[in-house]
Motif scaffolding. Structure first.
Motif, PDB file in Angstrom:
ATOM      1  N   GLY A 290       7.452  -6.886   2.383  1.00  0.00           N
ATOM      2  CA  GLY A 290       6.348  -6.982   3.333  1.00  0.00           C
ATOM      3  C   GLY A 290       6.282  -5.838   4.331  1.00  0.00           C
ATOM      4  O   GLY A 290       5.216  -5.544   4.865  1.00  0.00           O
ATOM      5  N   TYR A 291       7.397  -5.189   4.580  1.00  0.00           N
ATOM      6  CA  TYR A 291       7.398  -4.085   5.538  1.00  0.00           C
ATOM      7  C   TYR A 291       6.686  -2.853   5.007  1.00  0.00           C
ATOM      8  O   TYR A 291       6.365  -1.944   5.763  1.00  0.00           O
ATOM      9  CB  TYR A 291       8.826  -3.721   5.948  1.00  0.00           C
ATOM     10  N   LEU A 292       6.411  -2.793   3.722  1.00  0.00           N
ATOM     11  CA  LEU A 292       5.709  -1.643   3.167  1.00  0.00           C
ATOM     12  C   LEU A 292       4.312  -1.503   3.760  1.00  0.00           C
ATOM     13  O   LEU A 292       3.782  -0.404   3.859  1.00  0.00           O
ATOM     14  CB  LEU A 292       5.610  -1.759   1.634  1.00  0.00           C
ATOM     15  N   LYS A 293       3.714  -2.613   4.168  1.00  0.00           N
ATOM     16  CA  LYS A 293       2.361  -2.560   4.711  1.00  0.00           C
ATOM     17  C   LYS A 293       2.318  -2.045   6.150  1.00  0.00           C
ATOM     18  O   LYS A 293       1.242  -1.753   6.656  1.00  0.00           O
ATOM     19  CB  LYS A 293       1.687  -3.925   4.612  1.00  0.00           C
ATOM     20  N   ASP A 294       3.470  -1.909   6.786  1.00  0.00           N
ATOM     21  CA  ASP A 294       3.492  -1.534   8.199  1.00  0.00           C
ATOM     22  C   ASP A 294       4.269  -0.248   8.477  1.00  0.00           C
ATOM     23  O   ASP A 294       4.639  -0.002   9.618  1.00  0.00           O
ATOM     24  CB  ASP A 294       4.133  -2.658   9.020  1.00  0.00           C
ATOM     25  N   ILE A 295       4.509   0.563   7.471  1.00  0.00           N
ATOM     26  CA  ILE A 295       5.374   1.724   7.668  1.00  0.00           C
ATOM     27  C   ILE A 295       4.848   2.640   8.773  1.00  0.00           C
ATOM     28  O   ILE A 295       5.589   3.017   9.680  1.00  0.00           O
ATOM     29  CB  ILE A 295       5.580   2.504   6.354  1.00  0.00           C
TER      30      ILE A 295
ATOM     31  N   CYS B 168       6.845  -4.167 -10.749  1.00  0.00           N
ATOM     32  CA  CYS B 168       6.271  -3.098 -11.585  1.00  0.00           C
ATOM     33  C   CYS B 168       5.190  -2.359 -10.818  1.00  0.00           C
ATOM     34  O   CYS B 168       5.138  -1.131 -10.821  1.00  0.00           O
ATOM     35  CB  CYS B 168       5.701  -3.666 -12.883  1.00  0.00           C
ATOM     36  N   ASN B 169       4.333  -3.112 -10.135  1.00  0.00           N
ATOM     37  CA  ASN B 169       3.279  -2.488  -9.348  1.00  0.00           C
ATOM     38  C   ASN B 169       3.862  -1.584  -8.268  1.00  0.00           C
ATOM     39  O   ASN B 169       3.398  -0.467  -8.064  1.00  0.00           O
ATOM     40  CB  ASN B 169       2.384  -3.559  -8.732  1.00  0.00           C
ATOM     41  N   ALA B 170       4.877  -2.050  -7.569  1.00  0.00           N
ATOM     42  CA  ALA B 170       5.473  -1.264  -6.483  1.00  0.00           C
ATOM     43  C   ALA B 170       6.243  -0.056  -7.015  1.00  0.00           C
ATOM     44  O   ALA B 170       6.166   1.033  -6.448  1.00  0.00           O
ATOM     45  CB  ALA B 170       6.390  -2.143  -5.644  1.00  0.00           C
ATOM     46  N   HIS B 171       6.976  -0.237  -8.111  1.00  0.00           N
ATOM     47  CA  HIS B 171       7.758   0.877  -8.663  1.00  0.00           C
ATOM     48  C   HIS B 171       6.874   1.989  -9.218  1.00  0.00           C
ATOM     49  O   HIS B 171       7.203   3.161  -9.084  1.00  0.00           O
ATOM     50  CB  HIS B 171       8.677   0.382  -9.788  1.00  0.00           C
ATOM     51  N   PHE B 172       5.784   1.610  -9.865  1.00  0.00           N
ATOM     52  CA  PHE B 172       4.973   2.602 -10.563  1.00  0.00           C
ATOM     53  C   PHE B 172       3.735   3.024  -9.787  1.00  0.00           C
ATOM     54  O   PHE B 172       2.827   3.623 -10.358  1.00  0.00           O
ATOM     55  CB  PHE B 172       4.597   2.077 -11.957  1.00  0.00           C
ATOM     56  N   GLN B 173       3.733   2.760  -8.507  1.00  0.00           N
ATOM     57  CA  GLN B 173       2.638   3.175  -7.644  1.00  0.00           C
ATOM     58  C   GLN B 173       2.651   4.700  -7.530  1.00  0.00           C
ATOM     59  O   GLN B 173       3.646   5.294  -7.131  1.00  0.00           O
ATOM     60  CB  GLN B 173       2.856   2.547  -6.275  1.00  0.00           C
TER      61      GLN B 173
ATOM     62  N   HIS C  56      -1.779   0.610  -0.878  1.00  0.00           N
ATOM     63  CA  HIS C  56      -1.377   0.361  -2.259  1.00  0.00           C
ATOM     64  C   HIS C  56      -0.245  -0.665  -2.372  1.00  0.00           C
ATOM     65  O   HIS C  56       0.165  -1.004  -3.478  1.00  0.00           O
ATOM     66  CB  HIS C  56      -0.982   1.669  -2.932  1.00  0.00           C
ATOM     67  N   ALA C  57       0.228  -1.160  -1.258  1.00  0.00           N
ATOM     68  CA  ALA C  57       1.296  -2.167  -1.273  1.00  0.00           C
ATOM     69  C   ALA C  57       0.745  -3.588  -1.290  1.00  0.00           C
ATOM     70  O   ALA C  57       1.480  -4.531  -1.553  1.00  0.00           O
ATOM     71  CB  ALA C  57       2.196  -1.988  -0.051  1.00  0.00           C
ATOM     72  N   ALA C  58      -0.552  -3.759  -1.060  1.00  0.00           N
ATOM     73  CA  ALA C  58      -1.134  -5.098  -0.878  1.00  0.00           C
ATOM     74  C   ALA C  58      -0.926  -6.005  -2.077  1.00  0.00           C
ATOM     75  O   ALA C  58      -0.572  -7.177  -1.912  1.00  0.00           O
ATOM     76  CB  ALA C  58      -2.622  -4.983  -0.544  1.00  0.00           C
TER      77      ALA C  58
ATOM     78  N   TYR D 155      -8.035 -15.678  -0.822  1.00  0.00           N
ATOM     79  CA  TYR D 155      -9.273 -15.098  -1.341  1.00  0.00           C
ATOM     80  C   TYR D 155     -10.309 -14.895  -0.231  1.00  0.00           C
ATOM     81  O   TYR D 155     -11.031 -13.896  -0.228  1.00  0.00           O
ATOM     82  CB  TYR D 155      -9.839 -16.007  -2.435  1.00  0.00           C
ATOM     83  N   LYS D 156     -10.395 -15.824   0.711  1.00  0.00           N
ATOM     84  CA  LYS D 156     -11.431 -15.795   1.745  1.00  0.00           C
ATOM     85  C   LYS D 156     -11.038 -14.990   2.987  1.00  0.00           C
ATOM     86  O   LYS D 156     -11.845 -14.884   3.903  1.00  0.00           O
ATOM     87  CB  LYS D 156     -11.779 -17.226   2.177  1.00  0.00           C
ATOM     88  N   ARG D 157      -9.852 -14.424   3.013  1.00  0.00           N
ATOM     89  CA  ARG D 157      -9.469 -13.699   4.224  1.00  0.00           C
ATOM     90  C   ARG D 157     -10.418 -12.519   4.442  1.00  0.00           C
ATOM     91  O   ARG D 157     -10.885 -11.901   3.490  1.00  0.00           O
ATOM     92  CB  ARG D 157      -8.012 -13.264   4.159  1.00  0.00           C
ATOM     93  N   PRO D 158     -10.698 -12.203   5.701  1.00  0.00           N
ATOM     94  CA  PRO D 158     -11.720 -11.186   5.989  1.00  0.00           C
ATOM     95  C   PRO D 158     -11.301  -9.758   5.583  1.00  0.00           C
ATOM     96  O   PRO D 158     -12.149  -8.967   5.226  1.00  0.00           O
ATOM     97  CB  PRO D 158     -11.929 -11.286   7.492  1.00  0.00           C
ATOM     98  N   GLU D 159     -10.033  -9.472   5.635  1.00  0.00           N
ATOM     99  CA  GLU D 159      -9.563  -8.125   5.308  1.00  0.00           C
ATOM    100  C   GLU D 159      -8.577  -8.235   4.147  1.00  0.00           C
ATOM    101  O   GLU D 159      -7.497  -8.763   4.302  1.00  0.00           O
ATOM    102  CB  GLU D 159      -8.881  -7.497   6.529  1.00  0.00           C
ATOM    103  N   ASN D 160      -8.972  -7.708   2.989  1.00  0.00           N
ATOM    104  CA  ASN D 160      -8.153  -7.864   1.783  1.00  0.00           C
ATOM    105  C   ASN D 160      -6.796  -7.169   1.839  1.00  0.00           C
ATOM    106  O   ASN D 160      -5.874  -7.550   1.138  1.00  0.00           O
ATOM    107  CB  ASN D 160      -8.902  -7.397   0.551  1.00  0.00           C
ATOM    108  N   LEU D 161      -6.672  -6.141   2.656  1.00  0.00           N
ATOM    109  CA  LEU D 161      -5.407  -5.415   2.718  1.00  0.00           C
ATOM    110  C   LEU D 161      -4.435  -6.011   3.720  1.00  0.00           C
ATOM    111  O   LEU D 161      -3.274  -5.617   3.763  1.00  0.00           O
ATOM    112  CB  LEU D 161      -5.656  -3.939   3.055  1.00  0.00           C
ATOM    113  N   LYS D 162      -4.888  -6.933   4.537  1.00  0.00           N
ATOM    114  CA  LYS D 162      -4.032  -7.563   5.543  1.00  0.00           C
ATOM    115  C   LYS D 162      -3.434  -8.838   4.996  1.00  0.00           C
ATOM    116  O   LYS D 162      -4.139  -9.734   4.558  1.00  0.00           O
ATOM    117  CB  LYS D 162      -4.808  -7.875   6.823  1.00  0.00           C
ATOM    118  N   LEU D 163      -2.122  -8.918   5.016  1.00  0.00           N
ATOM    119  CA  LEU D 163      -1.437 -10.114   4.524  1.00  0.00           C
ATOM    120  C   LEU D 163      -0.470 -10.626   5.554  1.00  0.00           C
ATOM    121  O   LEU D 163       0.102  -9.928   6.295  1.00  0.00           O
ATOM    122  CB  LEU D 163      -0.677  -9.803   3.235  1.00  0.00           C
TER     123      LEU D 163
END
Length: 131
Positions: free
Chosen positions: A2-7, A68-73, A80-82, A123-131
């Motif tokens: 989860g810390y990848l989204k806040d680097i 796989c998604n995180a390794h091959f980004q 791109h971490a979302a 699905y309904k969250r206003p900002e798709n990149l925010k988790l």
């Protein structure tokens, strides 16, 4: 994971999170290790029977596609971490469901409804990149 989204924000705030100190790749490798420990723990716990096998293989699948998604980004940025982070959150919830189901299998309907509510909320969250 989860810390990848806040680097960038963590760097700016001078927070020495794992991702800031060690970077994207080592964070993902550490996540691999954590996933493996959790999955092996569940596998050898004796809690996996009946419907919990479905939950267990769902957790394995989520861990696999997240990593796989995180390794091959190709572009290792917060945006791109979302997907990997969303899979990690789902993995955590499935693991919680596995524990609940192991001790109270009669709650399977409530767990299913909880999963549907979670997915709808995600699905309904206003900002798709925010988790």
């Amino acid at each position: 994971m989860g810390y990848l989204k806040d680097i960038s924000a963590d760097k700016e705030a001078n927070y020495n999170t794992f991702s800031v100190v060690w970077g994207w790749d080592l964070t993902v490798w550490a996540s691999d290790l954590i996933y493996m420990i959790v999955l092996f723990g569940f596998y050898f716990s004796g809690w996996i029977s009946g419907f919990n096998w479905v939950l267990f293989f769902t957790a394995v699948f989520l861990a696999f596609i997240a990593q796989c998604n995180a390794h091959f980004q190709k572009v290792k940025t917060e945006e791109h971490a979302a997907f990997a982070i969303a899979c990690s959150i789902r993995f955590f919830i499935i693991c919680c469901f596995m524990i609940i189901y192991a001790f109270m299998p009669a709650l399977w309907v409530i767990l299913g409804v909880g999963a549907i509510i979670f997915e709808y909320t995600l699905y309904k969250r206003p900002e798709n990149l925010k988790l």
